[in-house]
Design a protein around this motif. Sequence first.
Motif, PDB file in Angstrom:
ATOM      1  N   PRO A 133       0.823  -1.207   0.000  1.00 21.07           N
ATOM      2  CA  PRO A 133       0.000   0.000   0.000  1.00 21.07           C
ATOM      3  C   PRO A 133       0.859   1.260   0.000  1.00 21.07           C
ATOM      4  CG  PRO A 133      -0.072  -1.096   2.140  1.00 21.07           C
ATOM      5  CD  PRO A 133       0.636  -2.015   1.214  1.00 21.07           C
ATOM      6  N   ARG A 134       0.618   2.116  -0.968  1.00 26.88           N
ATOM      7  CA  ARG A 134       1.420   3.340  -1.089  1.00 26.88           C
ATOM      8  C   ARG A 134       0.573   4.402  -1.766  1.00 26.88           C
ATOM      9  NH1 ARG A 134       5.309   5.136  -4.847  1.00 26.88           N
ATOM     10  NH2 ARG A 134       5.067   3.205  -6.039  1.00 26.88           N
ATOM     11  N   LEU A 135       0.634   5.614  -1.253  1.00 31.94           N
ATOM     12  CA  LEU A 135      -0.172   6.711  -1.764  1.00 31.94           C
ATOM     13  C   LEU A 135       0.659   7.671  -2.602  1.00 31.94           C
ATOM     14  CD1 LEU A 135      -2.212   7.634   1.457  1.00 31.94           C
ATOM     15  CD2 LEU A 135      -2.949   6.175  -0.436  1.00 31.94           C
ATOM     16  N   HIS A 136      -0.018   8.386  -3.498  1.00 31.37           N
ATOM     17  CA  HIS A 136       0.542   9.598  -4.081  1.00 31.37           C
ATOM     18  C   HIS A 136       0.263  10.715  -3.073  1.00 31.37           C
ATOM     19  CE1 HIS A 136       1.497   7.831  -7.895  1.00 31.37           C
ATOM     20  NE2 HIS A 136       0.253   7.554  -8.198  1.00 31.37           N
ATOM     21  N   PHE A 137       1.276  11.148  -2.336  1.00 35.68           N
ATOM     22  CA  PHE A 137       1.036  12.090  -1.241  1.00 35.68           C
ATOM     23  C   PHE A 137       0.532  13.426  -1.778  1.00 35.68           C
ATOM     24  CE2 PHE A 137       4.163   9.378   1.104  1.00 35.68           C
ATOM     25  CZ  PHE A 137       3.250   8.926   2.057  1.00 35.68           C
ATOM     26  N   ALA A 138      -0.644  13.816  -1.292  1.00 38.95           N
ATOM     27  CA  ALA A 138      -1.273  15.050  -1.756  1.00 38.95           C
ATOM     28  C   ALA A 138      -0.451  16.273  -1.387  1.00 38.95           C
ATOM     29  CB  ALA A 138      -2.680  15.165  -1.185  1.00 38.95           C
ATOM     30  N   SER A 139       0.148  16.255  -0.195  1.00 40.97           N
ATOM     31  CA  SER A 139       0.924  17.429   0.224  1.00 40.97           C
ATOM     32  C   SER A 139       2.059  17.700  -0.744  1.00 40.97           C
ATOM     33  CB  SER A 139       1.468  17.220   1.642  1.00 40.97           C
ATOM     34  OG  SER A 139       2.260  16.040   1.710  1.00 40.97           O
ATOM     35  N   SER A 140       2.684  16.645  -1.245  1.00 43.24           N
ATOM     36  CA  SER A 140       3.779  16.813  -2.197  1.00 43.24           C
ATOM     37  C   SER A 140       3.277  17.353  -3.533  1.00 43.24           C
ATOM     38  CB  SER A 140       4.485  15.468  -2.391  1.00 43.24           C
ATOM     39  OG  SER A 140       5.580  15.588  -3.254  1.00 43.24           O
ATOM     40  N   ILE A 141       2.133  16.838  -3.991  1.00 47.86           N
ATOM     41  CA  ILE A 141       1.548  17.329  -5.249  1.00 47.86           C
ATOM     42  C   ILE A 141       1.205  18.812  -5.129  1.00 47.86           C
ATOM     43  CG2 ILE A 141      -0.380  17.115  -6.856  1.00 47.86           C
ATOM     44  CD1 ILE A 141      -0.560  14.142  -6.001  1.00 47.86           C
ATOM     45  N   VAL A 142       0.527  19.178  -4.032  1.00 38.54           N
ATOM     46  CA  VAL A 142       0.062  20.556  -3.864  1.00 38.54           C
ATOM     47  C   VAL A 142       1.242  21.499  -3.643  1.00 38.54           C
ATOM     48  CG1 VAL A 142      -1.327  22.101  -2.430  1.00 38.54           C
ATOM     49  CG2 VAL A 142      -2.204  19.836  -3.043  1.00 38.54           C
ATOM     50  N   ASP A 143       2.219  21.086  -2.840  1.00 38.29           N
ATOM     51  CA  ASP A 143       3.394  21.943  -2.635  1.00 38.29           C
ATOM     52  C   ASP A 143       4.132  22.160  -3.952  1.00 38.29           C
ATOM     53  OD1 ASP A 143       2.797  22.104   0.017  1.00 38.29           O
ATOM     54  OD2 ASP A 143       4.349  20.712   0.689  1.00 38.29           O
ATOM     55  N   SER A 368     -13.594  11.459  -0.876  1.00 37.84           N
ATOM     56  CA  SER A 368     -12.225  11.624  -1.360  1.00 37.84           C
ATOM     57  C   SER A 368     -11.219  11.014  -0.401  1.00 37.84           C
ATOM     58  CB  SER A 368     -11.932  13.123  -1.528  1.00 37.84           C
ATOM     59  OG  SER A 368     -12.161  13.792  -0.295  1.00 37.84           O
ATOM     60  N   GLY A 369      -9.975  10.937  -0.869  1.00 39.84           N
ATOM     61  CA  GLY A 369      -8.877  10.510  -0.020  1.00 39.84           C
ATOM     62  C   GLY A 369      -8.249  11.670   0.733  1.00 39.84           C
ATOM     63  N   VAL A 370      -8.073  12.781   0.057  1.00 36.35           N
ATOM     64  CA  VAL A 370      -7.504  14.008   0.614  1.00 36.35           C
ATOM     65  C   VAL A 370      -8.251  15.173  -0.005  1.00 36.35           C
ATOM     66  CG1 VAL A 370      -5.417  15.443   0.759  1.00 36.35           C
ATOM     67  CG2 VAL A 370      -5.218  12.977   0.964  1.00 36.35           C
ATOM     68  N   GLU A 371      -8.341  16.271   0.736  1.00 35.08           N
ATOM     69  CA  GLU A 371      -9.049  17.450   0.260  1.00 35.08           C
ATOM     70  C   GLU A 371      -8.051  18.606   0.122  1.00 35.08           C
ATOM     71  OE1 GLU A 371     -10.652  14.403   1.796  1.00 35.08           O
ATOM     72  OE2 GLU A 371     -10.078  15.810   3.411  1.00 35.08           O
ATOM     73  N   VAL A 372      -8.363  19.548  -0.758  1.00 30.97           N
ATOM     74  CA  VAL A 372      -7.476  20.683  -1.019  1.00 30.97           C
ATOM     75  C   VAL A 372      -8.306  21.958  -0.987  1.00 30.97           C
ATOM     76  CG1 VAL A 372      -5.941  21.793  -2.699  1.00 30.97           C
ATOM     77  CG2 VAL A 372      -5.933  19.293  -2.453  1.00 30.97           C
ATOM     78  N   ALA A 373      -7.824  22.960  -0.267  1.00 33.68           N
ATOM     79  CA  ALA A 373      -8.518  24.257  -0.207  1.00 33.68           C
ATOM     80  C   ALA A 373      -7.575  25.306   0.363  1.00 33.68           C
ATOM     81  CB  ALA A 373      -9.780  24.163   0.650  1.00 33.68           C
ATOM     82  N   ILE A 379      -2.479  30.391   0.924  1.00 34.26           N
ATOM     83  CA  ILE A 379      -2.332  29.426  -0.146  1.00 34.26           C
ATOM     84  C   ILE A 379      -3.067  28.135   0.205  1.00 34.26           C
ATOM     85  CG2 ILE A 379      -0.102  30.393  -0.804  1.00 34.26           C
ATOM     86  CD1 ILE A 379       1.193  27.902   0.445  1.00 34.26           C
ATOM     87  N   SER A 380      -3.308  27.331  -0.812  1.00 36.19           N
ATOM     88  CA  SER A 380      -4.023  26.084  -0.604  1.00 36.19           C
ATOM     89  C   SER A 380      -3.083  25.008  -0.076  1.00 36.19           C
ATOM     90  CB  SER A 380      -4.672  25.625  -1.908  1.00 36.19           C
ATOM     91  OG  SER A 380      -5.685  26.524  -2.296  1.00 36.19           O
ATOM     92  N   ARG A 381      -3.643  24.135   0.760  1.00 33.44           N
ATOM     93  CA  ARG A 381      -2.912  23.004   1.323  1.00 33.44           C
ATOM     94  C   ARG A 381      -3.762  21.748   1.199  1.00 33.44           C
ATOM     95  NH1 ARG A 381       0.777  24.438   5.527  1.00 33.44           N
ATOM     96  NH2 ARG A 381       1.032  22.178   5.831  1.00 33.44           N
ATOM     97  N   SER A 382      -3.106  20.608   1.296  1.00 32.13           N
ATOM     98  CA  SER A 382      -3.840  19.353   1.393  1.00 32.13           C
ATOM     99  C   SER A 382      -4.339  19.194   2.826  1.00 32.13           C
ATOM    100  CB  SER A 382      -2.953  18.183   0.999  1.00 32.13           C
ATOM    101  OG  SER A 382      -1.854  18.059   1.887  1.00 32.13           O
ATOM    102  N   LEU A 383      -5.496  18.575   2.966  1.00 36.61           N
ATOM    103  CA  LEU A 383      -6.187  18.494   4.252  1.00 36.61           C
ATOM    104  C   LEU A 383      -6.623  17.061   4.524  1.00 36.61           C
ATOM    105  CD1 LEU A 383      -8.456  21.607   3.640  1.00 36.61           C
ATOM    106  CD2 LEU A 383      -6.360  21.576   5.006  1.00 36.61           C
ATOM    107  N   ASP A 384      -6.700  16.696   5.825  1.00 34.71           N
ATOM    108  CA  ASP A 384      -7.221  15.399   6.245  1.00 34.71           C
ATOM    109  C   ASP A 384      -8.500  15.602   7.052  1.00 34.71           C
ATOM    110  OD1 ASP A 384      -4.910  14.344   5.190  1.00 34.71           O
ATOM    111  OD2 ASP A 384      -3.970  13.905   7.123  1.00 34.71           O
ATOM    112  N   TRP A 385      -9.351  14.576   7.033  1.00 30.28           N
ATOM    113  CA  TRP A 385     -10.571  14.555   7.847  1.00 30.28           C
ATOM    114  C   TRP A 385     -11.393  15.833   7.659  1.00 30.28           C
ATOM    115  CZ3 TRP A 385     -12.321  10.281  10.020  1.00 30.28           C
ATOM    116  CH2 TRP A 385     -13.452  10.372  10.823  1.00 30.28           C
ATOM    117  N   THR A 386     -11.534  16.245   6.425  1.00 32.38           N
ATOM    118  CA  THR A 386     -12.130  17.546   6.128  1.00 32.38           C
ATOM    119  C   THR A 386     -13.205  17.402   5.075  1.00 32.38           C
ATOM    120  OG1 THR A 386     -10.052  18.670   6.652  1.00 32.38           O
ATOM    121  CG2 THR A 386     -11.611  19.879   5.284  1.00 32.38           C
ATOM    122  N   GLY A 387     -14.236  18.217   5.195  1.00 33.99           N
ATOM    123  CA  GLY A 387     -15.172  18.436   4.113  1.00 33.99           C
ATOM    124  C   GLY A 387     -14.937  19.825   3.548  1.00 33.99           C
TER     125      GLY A 387
END
Length: 396
Positions: A133-143, A368-373, A379-387
């Motif tokens: 199991p391995r993710l495409h980390f959202a924080s890295s994509i967004v940064d 979703s898996g991760v949210e962005v706002a 600036i926008s960041r990746s978020l966890d446990w968020t709507g």
Amino acid sequence: MANVKSSNPAVSARLCREAVGPETPSMLLAFCGGKHDPDAVLAALTVEFGPIPVYGGSAAGVIGRDSFGYGGFEMGIVALYDPAVLPQAVVTEALLDGTREAGRALGHAVGAIASPDAAVMLLFDSVASRAPPRLHFASSIVDGFNDGFGTTPLQLFGGGLLTDMNLTGGWVFAGRRVMKHAAIALVFPPGIEVETVIMHGCRPISSFMEITRIDGADVFELDGEPALRVIERMLGLPLGQTRAQELSLEVTLGQKLGDPYAPYQEGDYVNRLILRANNEAGSVTLFEPDFALGTIVQIMSRDNSLMLDSVRRGVAAMNDAVAGEDNLLALYIDCAGRASARSGAAVEEAELVMQGLEPSTPLLGFYSGVEVAPVGGGISRSLDWTGVLAVLRRRR
């Protein structure tokens, strides 16, 4: 707009066609459950709507104005007709080559076509590998995206795409293709803006603490003490017990952006879920690896009553913010873990959005898996446990 459910993609596409009417749209936004075959879905949509571009992808569940579900066979679409609202799409399928580099290239390409303060929807495949199991980390994509885009103001929002709540897989509709390991940015015209509200309901239960030892996503020390022991002491849990599942349901680590002494606003926090704890090392592993040595964090309490109260407040705030505006579409990007099947909540928080949002605004959402706002007005960041509730409207 349509939100339907059938195990047969052809039936789902036909029901969507019947719901939106006979006029042929110029573009579709489409999200569907991961039990569907994506190529079959795209082919069925092409039969019903013609060879128009389709953007979106897999979803752990779909949320509509009148119904929601996460059984795997849901499908939701938005048909776009007016050229004045059609976004331009920028696509990369290079996430496997490096998420930050792919995000940077995507941001650079968006910067070449976006107007100042453009509304941009970012969608990406969240799952790099199922075994292991391995993710495409959202924080890295967004940064990376933010690095590539530069300092021009931007309204970036969106989320990571999943096939189910077990993080089994993900895929992206990218025009007339289905892609893995891909990200798309939908750049809306200058006449369109987006209003976003962040809803998580996590509240600080500790003072500010410094991360004094960390390796990737593994936090070993807070203020020089083993991180797990600090969290257990704060919660009153017996020392020496890992209780990883309880930690994931009870607390997050949160970073407050902006003035640390300003009154509490949940939209100022980036929270990271705790995936597991290591009793021997005294460490906790976070869902994203973007916190660093010296990051100032707080332990954040998380429970279902806080989550539901947050949704009620957030929807009311959105209704106030967009009242009297020319609202085109509401998109609800909802962490899959917030669904009652995962959170254990007695009430589906997505239903509170469906019921509370001003009824004249069309609504489509996906789990979703991760949210962005944008966070803290910045600036926008990746978020966890968020709507993330986003309303697209014509710019004033």
